[in-house]
Design an enzyme around this catalytic site. Sequence first.
Site, PDB file in Angstrom:
ATOM      1  N   ASN A   7       0.878  -1.175   0.000  1.00  0.00           N
ATOM      2  CA  ASN A   7       0.000   0.000   0.000  1.00  0.00           C
ATOM      3  C   ASN A   7       0.915   1.223   0.000  1.00  0.00           C
ATOM      4  O   ASN A   7       1.435   1.615   1.051  1.00  0.00           O
ATOM      5  CB  ASN A   7      -0.897  -0.039   1.249  1.00  0.00           C
ATOM      6  CG  ASN A   7      -1.862   1.127   1.296  1.00  0.00           C
ATOM      7  OD1 ASN A   7      -1.800   2.038   0.463  1.00  0.00           O
ATOM      8  ND2 ASN A   7      -2.743   1.123   2.274  1.00  0.00           N
ATOM      9  N   LYS A  14       3.298   0.786   3.140  1.00  0.00           N
ATOM     10  CA  LYS A  14       2.973  -0.277   4.102  1.00  0.00           C
ATOM     11  C   LYS A  14       3.058  -1.610   3.380  1.00  0.00           C
ATOM     12  O   LYS A  14       2.700  -1.691   2.197  1.00  0.00           O
ATOM     13  CB  LYS A  14       1.526  -0.113   4.593  1.00  0.00           C
ATOM     14  CG  LYS A  14       1.377   0.899   5.686  1.00  0.00           C
ATOM     15  CD  LYS A  14      -0.019   0.773   6.300  1.00  0.00           C
ATOM     16  CE  LYS A  14      -0.653   2.123   6.412  1.00  0.00           C
ATOM     17  NZ  LYS A  14      -2.059   2.205   6.443  1.00  0.00           N
ATOM     18  N   ARG A  92      -2.526  -2.103  -3.476  1.00  0.00           N
ATOM     19  CA  ARG A  92      -3.743  -1.328  -3.283  1.00  0.00           C
ATOM     20  C   ARG A  92      -3.673  -0.117  -4.211  1.00  0.00           C
ATOM     21  O   ARG A  92      -2.677   0.609  -4.219  1.00  0.00           O
ATOM     22  CB  ARG A  92      -3.824  -0.850  -1.838  1.00  0.00           C
ATOM     23  CG  ARG A  92      -5.017   0.046  -1.631  1.00  0.00           C
ATOM     24  CD  ARG A  92      -4.941   0.787  -0.346  1.00  0.00           C
ATOM     25  NE  ARG A  92      -6.120   1.616  -0.199  1.00  0.00           N
ATOM     26  CZ  ARG A  92      -6.132   2.781   0.425  1.00  0.00           C
ATOM     27  NH1 ARG A  92      -5.026   3.266   0.960  1.00  0.00           N
ATOM     28  NH2 ARG A  92      -7.232   3.479   0.521  1.00  0.00           N
ATOM     29  N   HIS A 181     -13.162   2.831   0.097  1.00  0.00           N
ATOM     30  CA  HIS A 181     -13.161   1.782   1.132  1.00  0.00           C
ATOM     31  C   HIS A 181     -13.807   0.502   0.607  1.00  0.00           C
ATOM     32  O   HIS A 181     -14.279  -0.333   1.394  1.00  0.00           O
ATOM     33  CB  HIS A 181     -13.942   2.194   2.400  1.00  0.00           C
ATOM     34  CG  HIS A 181     -13.359   3.341   3.167  1.00  0.00           C
ATOM     35  ND1 HIS A 181     -14.136   4.332   3.741  1.00  0.00           N
ATOM     36  CD2 HIS A 181     -12.083   3.668   3.466  1.00  0.00           C
ATOM     37  CE1 HIS A 181     -13.365   5.198   4.362  1.00  0.00           C
ATOM     38  NE2 HIS A 181     -12.101   4.829   4.201  1.00  0.00           N
ATOM     39  N   ARG A 242     -12.444  15.522   7.665  1.00  0.00           N
ATOM     40  CA  ARG A 242     -13.196  15.902   6.449  1.00  0.00           C
ATOM     41  C   ARG A 242     -14.611  16.286   6.812  1.00  0.00           C
ATOM     42  O   ARG A 242     -15.219  15.695   7.709  1.00  0.00           O
ATOM     43  CB  ARG A 242     -13.234  14.737   5.459  1.00  0.00           C
ATOM     44  CG  ARG A 242     -11.884  14.352   4.912  1.00  0.00           C
ATOM     45  CD  ARG A 242     -12.064  13.336   3.789  1.00  0.00           C
ATOM     46  NE  ARG A 242     -10.816  12.679   3.464  1.00  0.00           N
ATOM     47  CZ  ARG A 242     -10.621  11.359   3.524  1.00  0.00           C
ATOM     48  NH1 ARG A 242     -11.604  10.549   3.881  1.00  0.00           N
ATOM     49  NH2 ARG A 242      -9.449  10.852   3.205  1.00  0.00           N
ATOM     50  N   PHE A 285     -11.185   9.897  18.054  1.00  0.00           N
ATOM     51  CA  PHE A 285     -12.390   9.674  18.859  1.00  0.00           C
ATOM     52  C   PHE A 285     -12.064   9.378  20.327  1.00  0.00           C
ATOM     53  O   PHE A 285     -12.901   9.608  21.204  1.00  0.00           O
ATOM     54  CB  PHE A 285     -13.245   8.557  18.242  1.00  0.00           C
ATOM     55  CG  PHE A 285     -14.073   9.043  17.083  1.00  0.00           C
ATOM     56  CD1 PHE A 285     -13.462   9.514  15.920  1.00  0.00           C
ATOM     57  CD2 PHE A 285     -15.456   9.065  17.147  1.00  0.00           C
ATOM     58  CE1 PHE A 285     -14.219   9.990  14.861  1.00  0.00           C
ATOM     59  CE2 PHE A 285     -16.225   9.541  16.091  1.00  0.00           C
ATOM     60  CZ  PHE A 285     -15.600  10.005  14.942  1.00  0.00           C
ATOM     61  N   GLU A 335     -14.390  -0.607  15.273  1.00  0.00           N
ATOM     62  CA  GLU A 335     -13.903  -1.804  15.962  1.00  0.00           C
ATOM     63  C   GLU A 335     -13.620  -1.559  17.440  1.00  0.00           C
ATOM     64  O   GLU A 335     -13.622  -2.491  18.233  1.00  0.00           O
ATOM     65  CB  GLU A 335     -12.607  -2.305  15.290  1.00  0.00           C
ATOM     66  CG  GLU A 335     -12.840  -2.857  13.897  1.00  0.00           C
ATOM     67  CD  GLU A 335     -11.545  -3.056  13.119  1.00  0.00           C
ATOM     68  OE1 GLU A 335     -10.484  -3.297  13.739  1.00  0.00           O
ATOM     69  OE2 GLU A 335     -11.587  -2.968  11.881  1.00  0.00           O
ATOM     70  N   GLU A 385      -8.235  -5.501   4.818  1.00  0.00           N
ATOM     71  CA  GLU A 385      -8.115  -5.187   3.396  1.00  0.00           C
ATOM     72  C   GLU A 385      -6.936  -5.922   2.763  1.00  0.00           C
ATOM     73  O   GLU A 385      -6.993  -6.343   1.613  1.00  0.00           O
ATOM     74  CB  GLU A 385      -7.968  -3.672   3.217  1.00  0.00           C
ATOM     75  CG  GLU A 385      -9.251  -2.947   3.593  1.00  0.00           C
ATOM     76  CD  GLU A 385      -9.066  -1.471   3.888  1.00  0.00           C
ATOM     77  OE1 GLU A 385      -9.303  -0.669   2.994  1.00  0.00           O
ATOM     78  OE2 GLU A 385      -8.690  -1.122   5.032  1.00  0.00           O
TER      79      GLU A 385
HETATM   80  P1  AMP Z   1      -8.483   3.966  11.000  1.00  0.00           P
HETATM   81  O1  AMP Z   1      -8.552   5.108  10.043  1.00  0.00           O
HETATM   82  O2  AMP Z   1      -9.390   2.840  10.653  1.00  0.00           O
HETATM   83  O3  AMP Z   1      -7.075   3.513  11.275  1.00  0.00           O
HETATM   84  O4  AMP Z   1      -9.034   4.521  12.403  1.00  0.00           O
HETATM   85  C1  AMP Z   1      -8.285   5.452  13.150  1.00  0.00           C
HETATM   86  C2  AMP Z   1      -9.186   6.095  14.175  1.00  0.00           C
HETATM   87  O5  AMP Z   1      -9.780   5.099  15.032  1.00  0.00           O
HETATM   88  C3  AMP Z   1      -8.468   7.014  15.157  1.00  0.00           C
HETATM   89  O6  AMP Z   1      -8.282   8.308  14.630  1.00  0.00           O
HETATM   90  C4  AMP Z   1      -9.407   7.027  16.332  1.00  0.00           C
HETATM   91  O7  AMP Z   1     -10.342   8.062  16.139  1.00  0.00           O
HETATM   92  C5  AMP Z   1     -10.148   5.717  16.255  1.00  0.00           C
HETATM   93  N1  AMP Z   1      -9.834   4.822  17.373  1.00  0.00           N
HETATM   94  C6  AMP Z   1      -8.820   3.962  17.495  1.00  0.00           C
HETATM   95  N2  AMP Z   1      -8.870   3.338  18.687  1.00  0.00           N
HETATM   96  C7  AMP Z   1      -9.957   3.820  19.348  1.00  0.00           C
HETATM   97  C8  AMP Z   1     -10.575   3.579  20.614  1.00  0.00           C
HETATM   98  N3  AMP Z   1     -10.067   2.698  21.476  1.00  0.00           N
HETATM   99  N4  AMP Z   1     -11.690   4.284  20.933  1.00  0.00           N
HETATM  100  C9  AMP Z   1     -12.196   5.176  20.059  1.00  0.00           C
HETATM  101  N5  AMP Z   1     -11.672   5.430  18.855  1.00  0.00           N
HETATM  102  C10 AMP Z   1     -10.575   4.774  18.498  1.00  0.00           C
END
Ligand code: AMP
Length: 398
Positions: A7, A14, A92, A181, A242, A285, A335, A385
Amino acid sequence: MKILVINAGSSSLKYQLIDMETEQLMAKGLCERIGIDGHLKHSPLVGGKPVFDEDISLPTHSEAIAAVIEKLTSAEYGVVASMKEIDAVGHRVVHGGEKFASSVLINDEVMAALEECTPFAPLHNPANITGINACKAVMGDVPMVAVFDTAFHQTMPGKAFMYAIPYEYYKNDGIRRYGFHGTSHRYVSSRCAELMGKPIEELKIISCHMGNGSSIAAINGGKCVDTSMGFTPLVGLPMGTRCGDLDNGVVQFLMNKYGYSIDEMLNILNKKSGVLGVSGVSSDFRDLDKAADEGNERAALALDMFHYWVAKVAGSYVAAMNGVDAIVFTAGVGENSKSTRAAICEYFGYLGVKVDEAANSKRGEDVMISTPDSPVKVFVIPTNEELVIARDTRDIVG
Ligand code: AMP
């Protein structure tokens, strides 16, 4: 068969090496700061070898691929004896336009078509193409496959992918909803059907990929019929940074009032908006949850908006599919954040959804978080993915 999944981003790369006999991950890693100075973190996952995590010179993606191959085959950090053991590479690729509705073996014609798709993803596709060329330079004629973020969404009907602007912009310029996605939505929807023990052809699934970027897909009988991202990944839900859906008139108003250039405006909408922009706290988050718990009202508002938008878009997909059998949460937020899932599921009361709190507290595994009597099932399915890319590569090369 061993497959290297790549990727490539503009300054990062990656990778994962997967043994397809067992689908076991043999090694993974990340090259960063390519073209700046360079750093490689390489983690062998078989054979008890140590992790390599150091600054190394990476002037271009070719040096990055060469460093990855060197580590994968080295006595100290390696997991294979030589490059010959790597049977194929899966890449990817972000945007396949309307040219690619599925993964494809890379040849000169495909490379030319990828170049033609570049105007649709001017930041991402050139990096993906650079990664493919770097692999060719270092690995010679090992077969390579391109797997597209957009391909899964190519089954959307015209009523879902068309924008209500003059038709010639679609016909001449390819302006339409493409969605992103797709590899993740495809993986979690097929895994959801497996977990339900039913053929995917008989299921209506709403897949919520909620990470730093977020999108929702309506998947009817295994085919995507609508999705929330559009011509670009900027629209749909409010995301980490965004803006999601926004009245175009706001863009004109702000550009006129503050004299922003289009690049400055898009930078605000892509990088300074979303839950970061509303909260003023963070795009993450975890930070928002903490701030909201401590009484920060804008953090609470940003979270409320996110939950509301997921529920609103998912609700529109219940209408689009005339029903829903299962809702899936995936990606970083989906997740990991049980509070986000619980808050969104509150909105699904009209579907009879009930959340099992104990199941909703689990992490890191496929789990049904709705109660057994819930007519619509809700799942958390960690996305993968890279595995989809490796499987497609095996199927095409094999
Ligand atoms: P991704 O783009 O799928 O890698 O998701 C990244 C985002 O997942 C981070 O910016 C966080 O906002 C969120 N995230 C990861 N771990 C947690 C957690 N334990 N609780 C809430 N949000 C999380």
